[in-house]
Enzyme design. Structure first.
Site, short mmCIF file in Angstrom:
data_model
loop_
_atom_site.label_atom_id
_atom_site.label_comp_id
_atom_site.label_asym_id
_atom_site.label_seq_id
_atom_site.Cartn_x
_atom_site.Cartn_y
_atom_site.Cartn_z
N THR A 161 0.86 -1.18 0.00
CA THR A 161 0.00 0.00 0.00
C THR A 161 0.90 1.24 0.00
OG1 THR A 161 -0.26 -0.25 2.41
CG2 THR A 161 -2.05 -1.07 1.00
N LYS A 187 3.87 -7.03 3.77
CA LYS A 187 3.61 -5.61 3.56
C LYS A 187 3.28 -4.99 4.89
CE LYS A 187 0.23 -3.49 3.39
NZ LYS A 187 -0.55 -2.62 4.34
N THR A 198 -0.09 -3.81 11.94
CA THR A 198 -0.92 -3.76 10.76
C THR A 198 -0.12 -4.22 9.56
OG1 THR A 198 -2.79 -2.49 10.11
CG2 THR A 198 -0.79 -1.57 9.54
N GLU A 284 5.75 4.61 7.69
CA GLU A 284 5.40 5.76 6.85
C GLU A 284 6.19 7.01 7.27
OE1 GLU A 284 0.87 4.46 5.65
OE2 GLU A 284 1.19 5.67 7.44
N ASN A 406 -0.57 10.39 6.09
CA ASN A 406 -1.84 9.94 6.65
C ASN A 406 -2.91 11.01 6.65
OD1 ASN A 406 -1.69 7.05 7.80
ND2 ASN A 406 0.30 7.96 8.27
N THR A 411 -6.84 10.25 -0.49
CA THR A 411 -6.81 11.07 -1.70
C THR A 411 -5.46 10.98 -2.41
OG1 THR A 411 -6.13 12.97 -0.33
CG2 THR A 411 -8.48 12.71 -0.79
#
Length: 411
Positions: A161, A187, A198, A284, A406, A411
């Site tokens: 992702t 992932k 996660t 991230e 995040n 979007t």
């Protein structure tokens, strides 16, 4: 590339999820993602494999987990179909129907029994899958499945992702004198927190393993690896770790009483640890991997709780981003973990730099500490001097980019 040797196993740098005998994989872009990155993949086994799985502890469990739990009732699997770009979570009865439809379509296209297919999804929560695109993609999967490096790479990309890199590992060990391969792909980048982090992770091996022993080993390895990482303190709705063993290596059935069990367990745990650390490193917006080592706790469980608290502290993570040797944030996290600690006998090191001894500040070279903390890998060592318990947890720094990524995830 040269192989890297270890006592019980060897890392195979060119290996992949399809290196163990009997396995193939593939992936493609079916249109669930707005970019052209692969978003649908599959792992297959030429025989019915013994399988084990662990799942997220989040009470909102995505529809694919329900389907996979059902498929796992007999401890066997022959295929796993995975999509990214859409989590199929909190999608009600339609989401459940879609997950079952993915399982059925995959079984039909691969020519295997529907109950031997697992389903996994990852991506945005609360949106229905575009099943027209999913069905078209599944129809195209068999032509993309193979046992080569490209097919393995296509699968590894299909499960990502916000990840920046693919996460893969393969090792070789010997059981009863037979070569055994254990490989993994995963992932995970955001919404990462213990129980489980996660993530989606898949482990393949060609050893003959007792299914109950495999499930037990998977649980223990998960507790020591995937359940010891955090990026942001959030636990996903879709976390899943599945292991499949084809049994084609030709060894005698592995179980804890087998003479080579410890070798196998060490290699298996290493695969899980490498994948878990890769997820933490790829958090991230992260710029560095942070490792927290706790020693001298009253028990291993207590050490795990403290390590998780320190690695999950936003203040500690921010200090790591800023390369600030602020040991006060570390000791504060230790003290609020809710575990027994003698507050007058704690030592803290940043790498090899002692900053706290017997819970008293130690003069240290700030410039040396700055240089160390500016690296891409940081170790925090805490010795509680209160027992024999120890644990290690992994995470990353907290950066401006984490908020940017995040804030605009959908979007």
């Amino acid at each position: 590339m040269a192989q890297v040797a270890y006592q019980a196993f060897q890392v195979i740098p060119e290996g992949s999820i399809v290196s163990p005998k009997g396995f193939a994989a593939g992936g493609l872009h079916c249109g669930l993602k707005k970019t052209e990155r692969n978003d649908l993949g599959v792992i297959t086994c030429e025989v019915l494999a013994d399988a084990a799985a662990v799942y997220t502890t989040n009470v909102f469990q995505a529809a694919p987990l329900q389907v996979t739990r059902e498929s796992m009732q007999n401890g066997k699997l022959q295929a796993i179909v995975v999509n990214s770009g859409n989590a199929n979570a909190v999608t009600g009865q339609q989401g459940e129907k879609d997950a079952y439809a993915m399982r059925l379509a995959t079984a039909r296209e691969l020519g295997i029994a529907v109950e031997n297919v697992a389903v996994a999804s990852t991506g945005v929560i609360g949106e229905l899958l575009n099943m027209e695109k999913v069905h078209a993609g599944i129809k195209g999967l068999p032509a993309r499945v193979g046992s080569g490096k490209q097919e393995a790479s296509d699968f590894s990309q299909a499960i990502l992702t916000t990840d920046l890199v693919k996460k893969e590992i393969c090792v070789r060990t010997y059981i009863d004198g037979k070569e055994v391969m254990i490989a993994g792909a995963a992932k995970g980048s955001g919404m990462i927190h213990p129980n489980m982090a996660t993530m989606l992770a898949f482990v393949t091996c060609d050893a003959q393993v007792d299914q109950a022993a495999l499930q037990g080993l998977l649980g223990k390895s998960t507790d020591a690896t995937f359940n010891m990482i955090t990026v942001d303190g959030d636990t996903s709705t879709n976390d899943m770790l599945i292991a499949m063993a084809s049994g084609l290596a030709g060894n005698k059935t592995l179980h804890p009483g087998h003479k080579d069990w410890e070798n196998f367990a060490a290699a298996f745990n290493y695969v899980c640890e490498v994948l878990a650390k890769a997820i933490a490193r790829d958090g991230e917006g992260a710029t560095k991997l942070v490792e927290v080592n706790i020693a001298g706790a009253v028990s291993d469980d207590s050490a795990r709780a403290i390590a998780k608290t320190v690695i999950g502290s936003s203040l500690v993570k921010s200090a790591m981003f800023g390369a600030d040797a602020n040991w006060g944030r570390i000791i504060a996290a230790v003290g609020r973990a809710g575990e027994p600690v003698q507050p007058d006998q704690v030592d803290v090191k940043l790498g090899s730099i002692l900053v706290l001894s017997g819970s008293r500040p130690v003069a240290f070279d700030e410039e040396e500490a700055l240089r160390y903390l500016q690296g891409d890998s940081v170790q925090i060592h805490v010795d509680l001097h209160g027992g024999s318990g120890n644990a290690t947890a992994w995470g990353c720094d907290l950066t401006y980019d984490y908020v940017r990524i995040n804030a605009a995830y959908r979007t």
